[in-house]
Scaffold this motif. Structure first.
Motif, PDB file in Angstrom:
ATOM      1  N   GLY A   1       0.778  -1.226   0.000  1.00 26.71           N
ATOM      2  CA  GLY A   1       0.000   0.000   0.000  1.00 26.71           C
ATOM      3  C   GLY A   1       0.809   1.274   0.000  1.00 26.71           C
ATOM      4  N   THR A   2       2.136   1.177   0.066  1.00 28.68           N
ATOM      5  CA  THR A   2       2.968   2.368   0.053  1.00 28.68           C
ATOM      6  C   THR A   2       3.206   2.808  -1.390  1.00 28.68           C
ATOM      7  N   PRO A   3       3.606   4.075  -1.616  1.00 25.03           N
ATOM      8  CA  PRO A   3       3.828   4.542  -2.989  1.00 25.03           C
ATOM      9  C   PRO A   3       5.142   4.092  -3.606  1.00 25.03           C
ATOM     10  N   ASP A   4       5.989   3.380  -2.847  1.00 25.48           N
ATOM     11  CA  ASP A   4       7.254   2.898  -3.404  1.00 25.48           C
ATOM     12  C   ASP A   4       6.957   1.800  -4.414  1.00 25.48           C
ATOM     13  N   LEU A   5       7.319   2.043  -5.657  1.00 28.27           N
ATOM     14  CA  LEU A   5       7.000   1.095  -6.726  1.00 28.27           C
ATOM     15  C   LEU A   5       7.686  -0.251  -6.539  1.00 28.27           C
ATOM     16  N   TYR A   6       8.782  -0.276  -5.801  1.00 30.60           N
ATOM     17  CA  TYR A   6       9.453  -1.547  -5.536  1.00 30.60           C
ATOM     18  C   TYR A   6       8.680  -2.403  -4.538  1.00 30.60           C
ATOM     19  N   ARG A   7       7.599  -1.866  -3.972  1.00 26.68           N
ATOM     20  CA  ARG A   7       6.777  -2.626  -3.042  1.00 26.68           C
ATOM     21  C   ARG A   7       5.553  -3.239  -3.721  1.00 26.68           C
ATOM     22  N   LEU A   8       5.393  -2.965  -5.013  1.00 25.75           N
ATOM     23  CA  LEU A   8       4.292  -3.575  -5.758  1.00 25.75           C
ATOM     24  C   LEU A   8       4.575  -5.051  -5.998  1.00 25.75           C
ATOM     25  N   ALA A   9       3.541  -5.801  -6.363  1.00 29.64           N
ATOM     26  CA  ALA A   9       3.733  -7.217  -6.670  1.00 29.64           C
ATOM     27  C   ALA A   9       4.497  -7.409  -7.971  1.00 29.64           C
ATOM     28  N   SER A  10       4.242  -6.514  -8.932  1.00 27.40           N
ATOM     29  CA  SER A  10       4.933  -6.575 -10.222  1.00 27.40           C
ATOM     30  C   SER A  10       4.697  -5.260 -10.940  1.00 27.40           C
ATOM     31  N   PHE A  11       5.622  -4.917 -11.843  1.00 26.71           N
ATOM     32  CA  PHE A  11       5.401  -3.748 -12.680  1.00 26.71           C
ATOM     33  C   PHE A  11       6.055  -3.973 -14.047  1.00 26.71           C
ATOM     34  N   PRO A  12       5.591  -3.237 -15.076  1.00 26.13           N
ATOM     35  CA  PRO A  12       6.143  -3.410 -16.419  1.00 26.13           C
ATOM     36  C   PRO A  12       7.441  -2.638 -16.585  1.00 26.13           C
ATOM     37  N   MET A  13       8.311  -3.147 -17.431  1.00 22.69           N
ATOM     38  CA  MET A  13       9.532  -2.434 -17.800  1.00 22.69           C
ATOM     39  C   MET A  13       9.476  -2.163 -19.296  1.00 22.69           C
TER      40      MET A  13
END
Length: 312
Positions: free
Chosen positions: A48-60
């Motif tokens: 729930g934090t805004p740090d993108l490294y804390r998401l489950a996955s993200f696109p590159m």
């Protein structure tokens, strides 16, 4: 899981739950499988934090991992690029993960996120990217496509960055042919087929140990993550895609931090800093209107007897 100013959009299908966060880099908040004891996280869930490294996955996209030299040269012109994450000495993971995406749902089992990016933060790329997530029996089909819209051709790369929970016995295996070693920072300095101890994905490696933050070459396009305590495994299959009339080889990256609850296995179309490697391996030079895509099929099933991977 706490929602901040970035709401989660949920898809429920095939005894699975997929939560997307379009406004936070077109990222994934959670991917879960229904179990009698409750939902099972297949990717480490967002806190729930805004740090993108804390998401489950993200696109590159429109490139993956790091670029050295403050940018790259193409067609006789140098294209400067800015650092885009605090504490990182190089631009990292493209710019799609830093922008909000638009979400649609074309079917009961599918969610789609679209991004129109034009020179974000002074970057040279002008493109449209589309992520498609489809929940199927036993797993998830994930696709990322990028289409170049600029007048001048430019090189592109794609990757996905899922975080996997690691139990004490978690292992990862994949057929690979070599690995790029790094110096004092994560930039590649030497390619080798002699793997450091505990790095040979062909034999399977523990999800725990010393730091790995390295790209592997000659990936056969399949991988297996094992959770023996759960009696489960998750497989990844990346079908071949065409490049210059032939089949392009795949690349993957392992990020294994010494501590923490998760590690990364990243399907990618180009190695780290490919913009500065001889021949720009894996990068696709796209002219206006041209596109290419990365497609990964994730499948969950019971743990099977170990079988050494081969890099055939």
């Amino acid at each position: 899981m706490t929602e901040t100013t970035h709401p989660i959009v949920w898809l429920h299908h095939a005894d699975q739950h997929l939560g997307l966060v379009p406004s936070l880099g077109g990222s994934v908040a959670a991917w879960q499988a229904d179990r009698p004891e409750g939902p099972l996280d297949l990717w480490r869930p967002w806190d729930g934090t805004p740090d993108l490294y804390r998401l489950a996955s993200f696109p590159m996209v429109p490139w993956s991992n790091r670029i050295s030299g403050g940018g790259f040269t193409h067609g006789g012109r140098f294209h400067p690029m800015q650092n885009n994450r605090a504490g990182e000495p190089y631009p990292i993971h493209g710019d799609g993960w830093l922008q909000p995406w638009v979400l649609t749902q074309p079917a009961d089992d599918t969610l789609v996120m679209t991004l129109r990016s034009q020179g974000f933060q002074g970057n040279p790329h002008d493109y449209e990217a589309v992520q498609t997530f489809r929940l199927v029996d036993g797993g998830l089909d994930q696709r990322v496509e990028v289409r170049h819209l600029g007048e001048q051709p430019l090189p592109y790369g794609i990757g996905v960055h899922p975080w996997f929970p690691r139990t004490p016995a978690t292992r990862i295996s994949a057929p690979v042919q070599g690995v790029w070693l790094c110096g004092d920072d994560p930039m590649p300095v030497e390619h080798t087929t002699l793997y450091p101890p505990g790095w040979n994905l062909n034999e399977g490696v523990s999800a725990h140990g010393t730091l790995i933050d390295n790209g592997y070459t000659g990936w056969g396009g399949s991988a297996r993550i094992e959770w023996p305590e759960r009696g489960l495994q998750l497989t990844a299959t990346m079908p071949d895609f065409e490049r210059d009339g032939g089949v392009a080889q795949h690349y993957c990256l392992i990020y294994r931090p010494p501590v923490g609850p998760a590690f990364c296995f990243e399907p990618i179309t180009q190695p780290i800093d490919a913009f500065h490697l001889a021949g720009q391996p894996g990068l696709r030079v796209l002219s206006q209107g041209e596109a290419f895509a990365l497609h990964v099929q994730w499948r969950l099933g019971p743990l099977q007897s170990p079988a050494p991977a081969s890099a055939g």
